[in-house]
Design a protein around this motif. Structure first.
Motif, PDB file in Angstrom:
ATOM      1  N   SER A 250       0.801  -1.232   0.000  1.00  0.00           N
ATOM      2  CA  SER A 250       0.000   0.000   0.000  1.00  0.00           C
ATOM      3  C   SER A 250       0.830   1.277   0.000  1.00  0.00           C
ATOM      4  CB  SER A 250      -0.921   0.001   1.208  1.00  0.00           C
ATOM      5  OG  SER A 250      -1.757  -1.121   1.165  1.00  0.00           O
ATOM      6  N   SER A 402      -5.352  -0.722  -0.327  1.00  0.00           N
ATOM      7  CA  SER A 402      -5.611   0.471   0.471  1.00  0.00           C
ATOM      8  C   SER A 402      -4.537   1.513   0.172  1.00  0.00           C
ATOM      9  CB  SER A 402      -5.607   0.115   1.956  1.00  0.00           C
ATOM     10  OG  SER A 402      -6.051   1.215   2.717  1.00  0.00           O
ATOM     11  N   ALA A 417      -8.701  10.375  -4.372  1.00  0.00           N
ATOM     12  CA  ALA A 417      -9.766   9.388  -4.116  1.00  0.00           C
ATOM     13  C   ALA A 417     -10.324   8.839  -5.428  1.00  0.00           C
ATOM     14  CB  ALA A 417     -10.874  10.026  -3.286  1.00  0.00           C
ATOM     15  N   SER A 422      -7.566   1.584  -5.858  1.00  0.00           N
ATOM     16  CA  SER A 422      -7.477   0.921  -4.573  1.00  0.00           C
ATOM     17  C   SER A 422      -8.873   0.732  -3.984  1.00  0.00           C
ATOM     18  CB  SER A 422      -6.621   1.803  -3.649  1.00  0.00           C
ATOM     19  OG  SER A 422      -6.485   1.192  -2.418  1.00  0.00           O
ATOM     20  N   LEU A 425      -9.577   4.108   0.431  1.00  0.00           N
ATOM     21  CA  LEU A 425      -8.788   5.331   0.248  1.00  0.00           C
ATOM     22  C   LEU A 425      -8.946   6.203   1.486  1.00  0.00           C
ATOM     23  CD1 LEU A 425     -10.215   5.380  -3.229  1.00  0.00           C
ATOM     24  CD2 LEU A 425      -7.763   5.550  -2.911  1.00  0.00           C
ATOM     25  N   SER A 431      -2.692   4.103   5.017  1.00  0.00           N
ATOM     26  CA  SER A 431      -3.491   3.019   4.414  1.00  0.00           C
ATOM     27  C   SER A 431      -4.105   2.108   5.467  1.00  0.00           C
ATOM     28  CB  SER A 431      -2.579   2.187   3.510  1.00  0.00           C
ATOM     29  OG  SER A 431      -1.429   1.768   4.251  1.00  0.00           O
TER      30      SER A 431
END
Ligand code: NAD
Length: 471
Positions: A250, A402, A417, A422, A425, A431
């Motif tokens: 992440s 994440s 975002a 992912s 967010l 993360s």
């Protein structure tokens, strides 16, 4: 401990030692189950699935409510078991035990809300005098294959929703950390779950895994673990329903307008909690070149304060990794990165299964510490010039579980975002954060499907369409 197979606690001729990773002492032994054990278990689980289907959602929710209460009463015992078998520090294991009770309680609540929907057939051509609705029905037998790193909570995230949806459940816990799952099985039976409706088969994944994946009576597999094993399971499972909660590397983006104190504090937690063995650990710390040395100095001061040692001692902030071989692997990856040009800011040492909290600076995308999942207490810092560059770096991975950004600018936060690939967010956090009720799952090689009791219940049930043709 014995394993629970075909409605009874059983031993096997072959056993496996469960080891405390801090001092390698044997804390218990467990049966080494086989493919035959899976076949026997599934025959009884078929009866269990019929029993579960005949129970009302209300009755299933009462079992889960009782189980949650029992778990809270025994949270200290569960926490100690988690720490002993996994190496997690006691404070983190206590949080895991309390969260697990909450997941079971939430599953019980969601059982009462499980419902289909009305479908407006009259809005379709030819749909006059038709009444349509969907019914949610259990899959039948659900298998839960779980990883070592949250040996109780990630089992509860599967077992709770499976029971809530009216299924029988077969648990295959990680072979290094089976004790929490066995104790959970004991507790569920005590809470009133029919003995035919649950099995917990211990042992290595290969043979047991193959038997689970190829048995047509098992209708759904919910797996949490590595991408490599997840893809093997998908290949074997054919047309079974699957949920795959897999790994990640992440990214956390630190913009030039970030609250650096907050960002450094969050990364010093998210990179190192559970010795970095969390699927949403902060691994790739993408930092604005404008704040380079300020951030590294701040992060180093926080990471250097993380005391390593025996997971059962209160002063310890980072315990051992689950196996010494994992600590050796992390050591190797860090050494390789340094020989390829990365700078070791702090850490880089190992004692048995304990790897010192490590910061690497100036890492490159082709280094394993960026490209693959470290799953250990080390973070890799690299630098960007603007938000476009940061997002391109964040997305330069096969994973997508994440990600976090630290910025005061709402437009940058929303761009992140929208554009970072992912499942989760975080804005102004790392993360690593999860509420158990929220939808949780990854994109790309991080998996498919969602957990969180409400969402897992949907994945562990079938939606049937009913059409009434009225005159
Ligand atoms: P792993 O993939 O090695 O093992 C997971 C489970 O699969 C274990 O029970 C293992 O015995 C079993 N298994 C192994 N080989 C099998 C096979 N051939 N067939 C069927 N089952 C088999 O994972 P691990 O080392 O226990 O856990 C670490 C991994 O789990 C990391 O990649 C981590 O990111 C991931 N993880 C993901 C999440 C998430 O929610 N996305 C959460 C926790 C951990």
């Amino acid at each position: 401990m014995k394993m629970f197979c075909a409605g009874q606690w059983q031993e096997t001729s072959k056993t496996i030692n469960v080891i405390n990773p801090f001092d390698q002492s044997v804390i218990d032994t467990i049966p080494q189950g086989s493919g035959d054990d899976v076949l026997k278990a599934v025959s009884v689980l078929e009866q269990g699935a019929r029993i579960m289907k005949s129970m009302t959602a209300y009755d299933r929710s009462l079992i889960l409510q009782k189980a949650s209460e029992l778990m809270l009463e025994r949270k200290d015992d569960f926490a100690r078991t988690i720490s002993l078998e996994e190496g997690k520090i006691l404070a983190e294991s206590q949080v895991e035990a309390i969260r697990s009770a909450e997941v079971i309680r939430l599953s019980g609540e969601e059982a009462r809300r499980m419902t289909g929907e009305m479908i407006p057939l009259e809005g379709n051509a030819g749909g006059q005098n038709k009444l349509g609705f969907t019914l949610r029905v259990p899959c039948g037998i659900v298998a839960a294959i779980t990883p070592f790193n949250f040996p109780l909570n990630l089992v509860c995230h599967k077992v709770g929703p499976a029971i809530a949806a009216g299924n029988a459940i077969l648990i295959k816990p990680a072979s290094d950390t089976p004790l929490s799952a066995l104790k959970l099985t004991e507790l569920l039976l005590e809470a009133g779950l029919p003995k035919e409706a649950i099995a917990c088969i211990t042992g290595p994944g290969g043979e047991i895994g193959r038997a689970i994946c190829t048995d047509s009576r098992i209708r759904k597999i919910s797996f949490t673990g590595s991408y490599e094993v997840g893809t093997q399971i998908c290949e074997m499972a054919g047309l079974k329903k699957v949920t795959m909660e897999l790994g990640s590397n992440s990214p956390v983006i630190i913009m030039d307008d970030a609250d650096l104190e907050k960002a450094a504090m969050a990364v010093s937690m998210a990179g190192y909690a559970n010795a970095g063995q969390v699927c949403i650990s902060a691994q790739r710390i993408l930092t604005s070149s404008a704040i380079k040395s300020d951030f590294v100095d701040l992060l180093k001061s926080k990471v250097d304060a993380l005391h390593t040692g025996n997971q059962l001692e209160e002063s310890t902030k980072i315990g051992p990794m689950v196996r010494e071989s994992d600590a050796t692997r992390v050591e190797q990856w860090v050494n390789n990165a340094v020989s390829q040009g990365a700078r070791l800011v702090t850490g880089g040492t190992r004692q048995g299964a304990i790897y010192a909290p490590t910061i690497l600076d100036n890492t490159k995308p082709e280094m394993q510490v960026e490209k693959d999942e470290i799953f250990g207490p080390a973070v890799a810092l690299s630098y960007f010039d603007d938000i476009e560059h940061a997002i391109q770096m964040a997305n330069n991975t096969t994973y997508g579980l994440s990600a976090g950004i630290f910025t005061q600018d709402l437009d940058r936060a929303m761009k992140f975002a929208r554009e970072v690939e992912s499942g989760n967010l975080h804005i102004n956090w790392s993360s690593q954060w999860r509420a158990d009720a929220m939808p949780y799952g990854g994109l790309k090689h991080s998996g498919t499907g969602k957990e969180g009791p409400k969402y897992a219940i949907q994945e562990m049930s079938e939606e049937k369409m009913v059409i009434m043709h009225l005159t």
